[in-house]
Design an enzyme around this catalytic site. Structure first.
Site, PDB file in Angstrom:
ATOM      1  N   LYS A   1      52.410  42.417  49.274  1.00 11.37           N
ATOM      2  CA  LYS A   1      51.604  43.620  49.515  1.00 11.37           C
ATOM      3  C   LYS A   1      52.249  44.389  50.671  1.00 11.37           C
ATOM      4  O   LYS A   1      51.799  44.302  51.810  1.00 11.37           O
ATOM      5  CB  LYS A   1      50.178  43.253  49.920  1.00 11.37           C
ATOM      6  CG  LYS A   1      49.306  42.702  48.857  1.00 11.37           C
ATOM      7  CD  LYS A   1      47.894  42.527  49.447  1.00 11.37           C
ATOM      8  CE  LYS A   1      47.006  41.728  48.555  1.00 11.37           C
ATOM      9  NZ  LYS A   1      45.682  41.504  49.189  1.00 11.37           N
TER      10      LYS A   1
ATOM     11  N   GLY B   1      47.816  27.851  48.372  1.00 13.53           N
ATOM     12  CA  GLY B   1      47.981  28.920  47.398  1.00 13.53           C
ATOM     13  C   GLY B   1      49.219  28.884  46.543  1.00 13.53           C
ATOM     14  O   GLY B   1      49.198  29.330  45.410  1.00 13.53           O
TER      15      GLY B   1
ATOM     16  N   GLU C   1      55.985  30.700  48.853  1.00 13.44           N
ATOM     17  CA  GLU C   1      54.704  31.229  49.310  1.00 13.44           C
ATOM     18  C   GLU C   1      53.996  31.951  48.173  1.00 13.44           C
ATOM     19  O   GLU C   1      54.657  32.493  47.277  1.00 13.44           O
ATOM     20  CB  GLU C   1      54.959  32.192  50.481  1.00 13.44           C
ATOM     21  CG  GLU C   1      53.740  32.853  51.075  1.00 13.44           C
ATOM     22  CD  GLU C   1      52.745  31.915  51.727  1.00 13.44           C
ATOM     23  OE1 GLU C   1      52.118  31.137  50.990  1.00 13.44           O
ATOM     24  OE2 GLU C   1      52.576  31.983  52.947  1.00 13.44           O
ATOM     25  N   ASP C   2      52.673  31.956  48.202  1.00 13.06           N
ATOM     26  CA  ASP C   2      51.916  32.656  47.164  1.00 13.06           C
ATOM     27  C   ASP C   2      51.960  34.165  47.364  1.00 13.06           C
ATOM     28  O   ASP C   2      52.243  34.908  46.438  1.00 13.06           O
ATOM     29  CB  ASP C   2      50.467  32.147  47.074  1.00 13.06           C
ATOM     30  CG  ASP C   2      49.683  32.265  48.366  1.00 13.06           C
ATOM     31  OD1 ASP C   2      50.249  32.638  49.418  1.00 13.06           O
ATOM     32  OD2 ASP C   2      48.472  31.952  48.343  1.00 13.06           O
TER      33      ASP C   2
ATOM     34  N   ASP D   1      43.041  31.647  45.726  1.00 10.80           N
ATOM     35  CA  ASP D   1      41.637  31.339  45.529  1.00 10.80           C
ATOM     36  C   ASP D   1      40.703  32.494  45.868  1.00 10.80           C
ATOM     37  O   ASP D   1      41.072  33.451  46.527  1.00 10.80           O
ATOM     38  CB  ASP D   1      41.239  30.131  46.378  1.00 10.80           C
ATOM     39  CG  ASP D   1      41.193  30.457  47.852  1.00 10.80           C
ATOM     40  OD1 ASP D   1      40.106  30.347  48.440  1.00 10.80           O
ATOM     41  OD2 ASP D   1      42.239  30.812  48.431  1.00 10.80           O
TER      42      ASP D   1
ATOM     43  N   ARG E   1      41.558  28.918  41.504  1.00  9.36           N
ATOM     44  CA  ARG E   1      42.998  28.643  41.669  1.00  9.36           C
ATOM     45  C   ARG E   1      43.622  28.242  40.339  1.00  9.36           C
ATOM     46  O   ARG E   1      44.812  28.409  40.140  1.00  9.36           O
ATOM     47  CB  ARG E   1      43.221  27.506  42.669  1.00  9.36           C
ATOM     48  CG  ARG E   1      42.906  27.847  44.095  1.00  9.36           C
ATOM     49  CD  ARG E   1      43.290  26.680  45.011  1.00  9.36           C
ATOM     50  NE  ARG E   1      42.769  26.818  46.342  1.00  9.36           N
ATOM     51  CZ  ARG E   1      43.352  27.518  47.309  1.00  9.36           C
ATOM     52  NH1 ARG E   1      44.465  28.159  47.096  1.00  9.36           N
ATOM     53  NH2 ARG E   1      42.805  27.576  48.514  1.00  9.36           N
TER      54      ARG E   1
ATOM     55  N   ASP F   1      51.503  39.131  52.842  1.00  7.09           N
ATOM     56  CA  ASP F   1      50.531  40.190  53.072  1.00  7.09           C
ATOM     57  C   ASP F   1      50.907  40.927  54.362  1.00  7.09           C
ATOM     58  O   ASP F   1      51.759  41.809  54.347  1.00  7.09           O
ATOM     59  CB  ASP F   1      49.145  39.532  53.148  1.00  7.09           C
ATOM     60  CG  ASP F   1      47.987  40.496  53.102  1.00  7.09           C
ATOM     61  OD1 ASP F   1      48.197  41.705  53.266  1.00  7.09           O
ATOM     62  OD2 ASP F   1      46.847  40.033  52.922  1.00  7.09           O
TER      63      ASP F   1
ATOM     64  N   PHE G   1      42.228  42.557  46.741  1.00  5.24           N
ATOM     65  CA  PHE G   1      42.011  41.120  46.824  1.00  5.24           C
ATOM     66  C   PHE G   1      42.258  40.513  45.448  1.00  5.24           C
ATOM     67  O   PHE G   1      41.591  40.865  44.484  1.00  5.24           O
ATOM     68  CB  PHE G   1      40.590  40.802  47.297  1.00  5.24           C
ATOM     69  CG  PHE G   1      40.328  39.333  47.359  1.00  5.24           C
ATOM     70  CD1 PHE G   1      40.874  38.566  48.378  1.00  5.24           C
ATOM     71  CD2 PHE G   1      39.567  38.713  46.398  1.00  5.24           C
ATOM     72  CE1 PHE G   1      40.661  37.194  48.423  1.00  5.24           C
ATOM     73  CE2 PHE G   1      39.342  37.335  46.433  1.00  5.24           C
ATOM     74  CZ  PHE G   1      39.888  36.582  47.452  1.00  5.24           C
ATOM     75  N   VAL G   2      43.250  39.627  45.360  1.00  5.21           N
ATOM     76  CA  VAL G   2      43.610  39.011  44.086  1.00  5.21           C
ATOM     77  C   VAL G   2      43.432  37.503  44.160  1.00  5.21           C
ATOM     78  O   VAL G   2      43.467  36.909  45.237  1.00  5.21           O
ATOM     79  CB  VAL G   2      45.061  39.353  43.674  1.00  5.21           C
ATOM     80  CG1 VAL G   2      45.219  40.837  43.406  1.00  5.21           C
ATOM     81  CG2 VAL G   2      46.060  38.889  44.722  1.00  5.21           C
TER      82      VAL G   2
END
Length: 180
Positions: A137, A50, A105-106, A165, A171, A109, A158-159
Protein backbone atom coordinates in the site's frame (compact mmCIF):
# COMPACT_ATOMS: atom_id res chain seq x y z
CA UNK A 1 -13.14 -23.09 -3.74
CA UNK A 2 -12.43 -20.79 -6.66
CA UNK A 3 -13.08 -17.09 -6.76
CA UNK A 4 -13.24 -14.26 -9.22
CA UNK A 5 -12.34 -10.65 -8.54
CA UNK A 6 -15.48 -8.57 -8.11
CA UNK A 7 -17.51 -11.38 -6.51
CA UNK A 8 -18.32 -11.12 -2.82
CA UNK A 9 -16.45 -13.17 -0.25
CA UNK A 10 -17.65 -14.37 3.16
CA UNK A 11 -17.11 -10.89 4.62
CA UNK A 12 -19.09 -7.90 3.54
CA UNK A 13 -16.90 -6.81 0.67
CA UNK A 14 -15.97 -7.77 -2.86
CA UNK A 15 -13.09 -10.07 -3.71
CA UNK A 16 -10.17 -7.79 -4.57
CA UNK A 17 -7.68 -10.43 -5.73
CA UNK A 18 -8.98 -13.86 -6.73
CA UNK A 19 -7.49 -17.19 -5.72
CA UNK A 20 -6.38 -17.70 -9.33
CA UNK A 21 -4.66 -14.31 -9.44
CA UNK A 22 -2.88 -14.98 -6.13
CA UNK A 23 -1.66 -18.41 -7.24
CA UNK A 24 -0.51 -17.16 -10.65
CA UNK A 25 1.49 -14.36 -9.03
CA UNK A 26 3.03 -16.76 -6.47
CA UNK A 27 4.22 -18.93 -9.37
CA UNK A 28 5.76 -15.89 -11.11
CA UNK A 29 7.59 -14.77 -7.97
CA UNK A 30 8.79 -18.35 -7.33
CA UNK A 31 10.18 -18.55 -10.88
CA UNK A 32 12.05 -15.28 -10.37
CA UNK A 33 13.53 -16.49 -7.06
CA UNK A 34 14.44 -19.88 -8.60
CA UNK A 35 16.24 -18.10 -11.45
CA UNK A 36 18.12 -15.65 -9.21
CA UNK A 37 19.10 -18.12 -6.48
CA UNK A 38 19.99 -21.24 -8.50
CA UNK A 39 22.81 -22.95 -6.58
CA UNK A 40 22.65 -20.61 -3.55
CA UNK A 41 20.04 -22.16 -1.19
CA UNK A 42 17.99 -19.14 -0.16
CA UNK A 43 16.74 -18.88 3.41
CA UNK A 44 13.07 -17.82 3.40
CA UNK A 45 11.91 -16.17 6.61
CA UNK A 46 8.17 -15.95 7.18
CA UNK A 47 6.81 -12.99 9.14
CA UNK A 48 4.03 -14.55 11.22
CA UNK A 49 1.10 -14.65 11.30
CA UNK A 50 -0.08 -12.95 8.13
CA UNK A 51 2.48 -14.27 5.65
CA UNK A 52 2.15 -17.97 6.50
CA UNK A 53 0.02 -18.91 3.46
CA UNK A 54 2.11 -16.84 1.03
CA UNK A 55 5.30 -18.29 2.55
CA UNK A 56 4.05 -21.90 2.34
CA UNK A 57 2.91 -21.55 -1.27
CA UNK A 58 6.15 -19.80 -2.24
CA UNK A 59 8.33 -22.42 -0.52
CA UNK A 60 6.53 -25.20 -2.41
CA UNK A 61 6.72 -23.37 -5.73
CA UNK A 62 10.38 -22.25 -5.68
CA UNK A 63 11.59 -25.76 -6.50
CA UNK A 64 15.24 -25.44 -5.47
CA UNK A 65 16.92 -26.39 -2.19
CA UNK A 66 16.12 -23.79 0.48
CA UNK A 67 15.75 -23.40 4.22
CA UNK A 68 13.03 -21.69 6.23
CA UNK A 69 12.58 -19.90 9.52
CA UNK A 70 9.90 -17.82 11.20
CA UNK A 71 9.70 -14.65 13.21
CA UNK A 72 6.80 -12.65 14.53
CA UNK A 73 6.29 -8.99 15.23
CA UNK A 74 3.42 -7.04 16.65
CA UNK A 75 2.41 -3.52 15.72
CA UNK A 76 -1.34 -3.94 15.22
CA UNK A 77 -2.74 -6.12 18.02
CA UNK A 78 -6.41 -6.48 17.06
CA UNK A 79 -6.54 -2.99 15.55
CA UNK A 80 -6.91 -2.26 11.84
CA UNK A 81 -4.10 0.31 11.84
CA UNK A 82 -0.52 0.03 13.05
CA UNK A 83 0.34 1.52 16.43
CA UNK A 84 3.67 2.67 14.97
CA UNK A 85 5.61 0.65 17.58
CA UNK A 86 7.13 -2.66 16.53
CA UNK A 87 7.69 -5.43 19.03
CA UNK A 88 9.53 -8.68 18.24
CA UNK A 89 7.30 -11.48 19.57
CA UNK A 90 9.13 -14.55 18.18
CA UNK A 91 12.76 -14.55 17.14
CA UNK A 92 14.53 -16.71 14.57
CA UNK A 93 15.77 -20.21 15.34
CA UNK A 94 18.76 -20.22 12.96
CA UNK A 95 21.78 -17.93 12.39
CA UNK A 96 21.80 -15.71 9.29
CA UNK A 97 25.51 -15.05 8.93
CA UNK A 98 26.56 -15.57 5.31
CA UNK A 99 23.11 -16.74 4.18
CA UNK A 100 20.99 -15.43 1.31
CA UNK A 101 17.86 -14.28 3.11
CA UNK A 102 14.45 -13.49 1.64
CA UNK A 103 12.03 -11.99 4.14
CA UNK A 104 8.45 -13.00 3.31
CA UNK A 105 5.78 -10.50 4.41
CA UNK A 106 2.03 -10.33 3.86
CA UNK A 107 1.70 -6.58 3.39
CA UNK A 108 3.96 -3.54 3.40
CA UNK A 109 1.82 -0.70 4.66
CA UNK A 110 3.49 2.21 6.50
CA UNK A 111 6.93 0.63 6.08
CA UNK A 112 7.62 0.90 9.82
CA UNK A 113 7.63 -2.84 10.54
CA UNK A 114 9.65 -3.66 7.42
CA UNK A 115 12.20 -0.94 8.23
CA UNK A 116 12.58 -2.38 11.74
CA UNK A 117 12.95 -5.95 10.44
CA UNK A 118 15.47 -5.06 7.76
CA UNK A 119 17.67 -3.28 10.30
CA UNK A 120 17.33 -6.16 12.74
CA UNK A 121 18.20 -8.81 10.14
CA UNK A 122 21.07 -6.81 8.59
CA UNK A 123 22.67 -6.81 12.03
CA UNK A 124 22.87 -10.60 11.86
CA UNK A 125 25.24 -10.54 8.87
CA UNK A 126 23.40 -12.17 5.96
CA UNK A 127 25.23 -12.42 2.62
CA UNK A 128 22.17 -10.81 1.03
CA UNK A 129 18.75 -9.67 2.19
CA UNK A 130 15.68 -9.21 -0.01
CA UNK A 131 11.98 -8.74 0.63
CA UNK A 132 9.02 -10.57 -0.89
CA UNK A 133 5.63 -9.05 -0.06
CA UNK A 134 2.26 -10.26 -1.22
CA UNK A 135 0.73 -6.77 -1.00
CA UNK A 136 1.91 -3.17 -0.89
CA UNK A 137 0.00 0.00 0.00
CA UNK A 138 2.37 2.75 -1.17
CA UNK A 139 -0.15 5.50 -0.36
CA UNK A 140 0.30 4.70 3.37
CA UNK A 141 4.12 4.71 3.40
CA UNK A 142 5.76 6.66 6.19
CA UNK A 143 9.17 5.03 5.59
CA UNK A 144 10.22 3.90 2.12
CA UNK A 145 11.51 0.33 2.14
CA UNK A 146 12.62 -1.97 -0.67
CA UNK A 147 10.28 -4.69 -1.92
CA UNK A 148 12.22 -6.91 -4.31
CA UNK A 149 9.41 -9.34 -5.12
CA UNK A 150 5.92 -7.88 -5.05
CA UNK A 151 2.64 -9.66 -5.53
CA UNK A 152 0.18 -6.77 -5.88
CA UNK A 153 -0.06 -3.03 -5.25
CA UNK A 154 -3.38 -2.15 -3.64
CA UNK A 155 -5.17 1.05 -2.64
CA UNK A 156 -5.59 2.10 0.98
CA UNK A 157 -8.33 -0.28 2.13
CA UNK A 158 -8.56 -2.82 4.92
CA UNK A 159 -8.05 -6.23 3.31
CA UNK A 160 -8.09 -9.77 4.62
CA UNK A 161 -7.87 -13.36 3.44
CA UNK A 162 -4.97 -15.52 2.25
CA UNK A 163 -3.26 -15.22 5.63
CA UNK A 164 -4.33 -11.68 6.49
CA UNK A 165 -6.89 -11.53 9.26
CA UNK A 166 -9.97 -9.65 10.30
CA UNK A 167 -9.76 -9.77 14.13
CA UNK A 168 -7.99 -13.16 13.81
CA UNK A 169 -10.68 -14.52 11.45
CA UNK A 170 -10.71 -15.25 7.71
CA UNK A 171 -6.97 -16.04 7.34
CA UNK A 172 -8.05 -19.27 5.64
CA UNK A 173 -9.75 -17.59 2.68
CA UNK A 174 -7.93 -18.45 -0.56
CA UNK A 175 -8.40 -14.90 -1.93
CA UNK A 176 -8.05 -11.27 -0.78
CA UNK A 177 -11.23 -9.38 0.08
CA UNK A 178 -12.13 -6.15 1.83
CA UNK A 179 -14.88 -4.62 3.87
CA UNK A 180 -17.17 -2.24 2.06
Amino acid sequence: MTSKAGQHGPGSGPIQISQEQVQARVQEIAAQIRSEYQGREPHLICVLNGAFMFHADLVRAVGIPLTVDFLQTSSYGDAKQSSGEVKLVKDLNFPLSGRHVILIEDIVDTGITMHYLLGYLEGRGPASLKVAALLSKPSRRRIEVPVDYLGFTIPDAFVYGYGLDRSQLDRNLPFITSQE
